[in-house]
Design a protein around this motif. Structure first.
Motif, PDB file in Angstrom:
ATOM      1  N   THR A  23       0.743  -1.126   0.061  1.00 19.76           N
ATOM      2  CA  THR A  23      -0.067  -0.134  -0.039  1.00 19.76           C
ATOM      3  C   THR A  23       0.736   1.236   0.152  1.00 19.76           C
ATOM      4  O   THR A  23       0.660   2.334  -0.834  1.00 19.76           O
ATOM      5  N   THR A  45      -9.316   6.741  -0.596  1.00 18.80           N
ATOM      6  CA  THR A  45     -10.111   5.415  -0.169  1.00 18.80           C
ATOM      7  C   THR A  45      -9.269   4.378  -0.867  1.00 18.80           C
ATOM      8  O   THR A  45      -8.664   4.176  -1.755  1.00 18.80           O
ATOM      9  N   SER A  47      -9.417   0.296  -0.969  1.00 22.91           N
ATOM     10  CA  SER A  47     -10.275  -1.034  -0.918  1.00 22.91           C
ATOM     11  C   SER A  47      -9.435  -2.234  -0.967  1.00 22.91           C
ATOM     12  O   SER A  47      -8.425  -2.392  -1.769  1.00 22.91           O
ATOM     13  N   THR A  48      -9.871  -3.416  -0.533  1.00 21.44           N
ATOM     14  CA  THR A  48      -9.015  -4.639  -0.537  1.00 21.44           C
ATOM     15  C   THR A  48      -9.962  -5.702  -0.905  1.00 21.44           C
ATOM     16  O   THR A  48     -11.295  -5.479  -0.869  1.00 21.44           O
ATOM     17  N   THR A  49      -9.622  -6.781  -1.699  1.00 22.10           N
ATOM     18  CA  THR A  49     -10.525  -7.803  -1.878  1.00 22.10           C
ATOM     19  C   THR A  49     -11.028  -8.529  -0.658  1.00 22.10           C
ATOM     20  O   THR A  49      -9.973  -8.199   0.207  1.00 22.10           O
ATOM     21  N   CYS A  74     -10.531   3.010   4.581  1.00 17.22           N
ATOM     22  CA  CYS A  74     -10.681   1.546   4.010  1.00 17.22           C
ATOM     23  C   CYS A  74     -12.025   0.835   3.870  1.00 17.22           C
ATOM     24  O   CYS A  74     -12.922   1.309   4.614  1.00 17.22           O
ATOM     25  N   THR A  75     -11.971  -0.098   2.870  1.00 15.63           N
ATOM     26  CA  THR A  75     -13.309  -0.868   2.749  1.00 15.63           C
ATOM     27  C   THR A  75     -12.869  -2.151   1.883  1.00 15.63           C
ATOM     28  O   THR A  75     -11.814  -2.160   1.619  1.00 15.63           O
ATOM     29  N   HIS A  76     -13.782  -2.989   1.660  1.00 16.00           N
ATOM     30  CA  HIS A  76     -13.536  -4.102   0.954  1.00 16.00           C
ATOM     31  C   HIS A  76     -14.266  -3.907  -0.456  1.00 16.00           C
ATOM     32  O   HIS A  76     -15.656  -3.503  -0.574  1.00 16.00           O
ATOM     33  N   GLU A  77     -13.887  -4.421  -1.456  1.00 19.11           N
ATOM     34  CA  GLU A  77     -14.260  -4.676  -2.756  1.00 19.11           C
ATOM     35  C   GLU A  77     -15.651  -5.583  -2.511  1.00 19.11           C
ATOM     36  O   GLU A  77     -15.506  -6.537  -1.761  1.00 19.11           O
ATOM     37  N   ARG A  89      -6.703  -1.680  -3.900  1.00 22.24           N
ATOM     38  CA  ARG A  89      -6.889  -0.587  -4.661  1.00 22.24           C
ATOM     39  C   ARG A  89      -7.008   0.770  -4.068  1.00 22.24           C
ATOM     40  O   ARG A  89      -7.354   0.671  -2.967  1.00 22.24           O
TER      41      ARG A  89
END
Length: 120
Positions: A23, A45, A47-49, A74-77, A89
């Motif tokens: 990252t 932002t 995102s991760t799988t 952060c968030t998930h895809e 991402r």
């Protein structure tokens, strides 16, 4: 004007240090390629799988020198069948006068397959 700068990378396995290293590398390359001053970053932002659960990638960004005041989330895809695994991402919103077509999006490792049309 605000522009979006995109980037993505992958890691070999879901390990905290790999998440942070990948990252930080990605974000630093995005900034360098686009001559971005940290003060001009509106937000980031990350995102991760869903297969990445070992670490918050935003922590890697927040610990970079000068980044402590940049809003980062952060968030998930979405979990879509056949999606590229172990992918991180980044969407960086930046105040800039650069034309949209001149923004350099950064794709590293296996993530180059996501947008080969944007890889320079």
């Amino acid at each position: 004007m605000i522009r979006g700068v995109r980037g993505a990378t992958t890691i070999a396995v879901d390990e905290q240090e790999l998440v942070w290293e990948a990252t930080a590398q990605l974000v630093q390359e995005m900034v360098k390629a686009n001559n971005i001053e940290i003060e001009h970053i509106a937000s980031v932002t990350v995102s991760t799988t869903p297969d990445i659960t070992s670490a918050f990638p935003a922590k890697a960004v927040r610990t970079l020198e000068g980044w402590q005041y940049v809003p980062i989330m952060c968030t998930h895809e979405m979990n879509v069948a056949g999606a590229l695994p172990l992918c991180i991402r980044v969407l960086m919103l930046v105040n800039t006068d650069v034309k949209q077509a001149d923004v350099q999006h950064i794709y590293l490792n296996d993530a180059v397959s996501l947008r080969p049309d944007l890889v320079r």
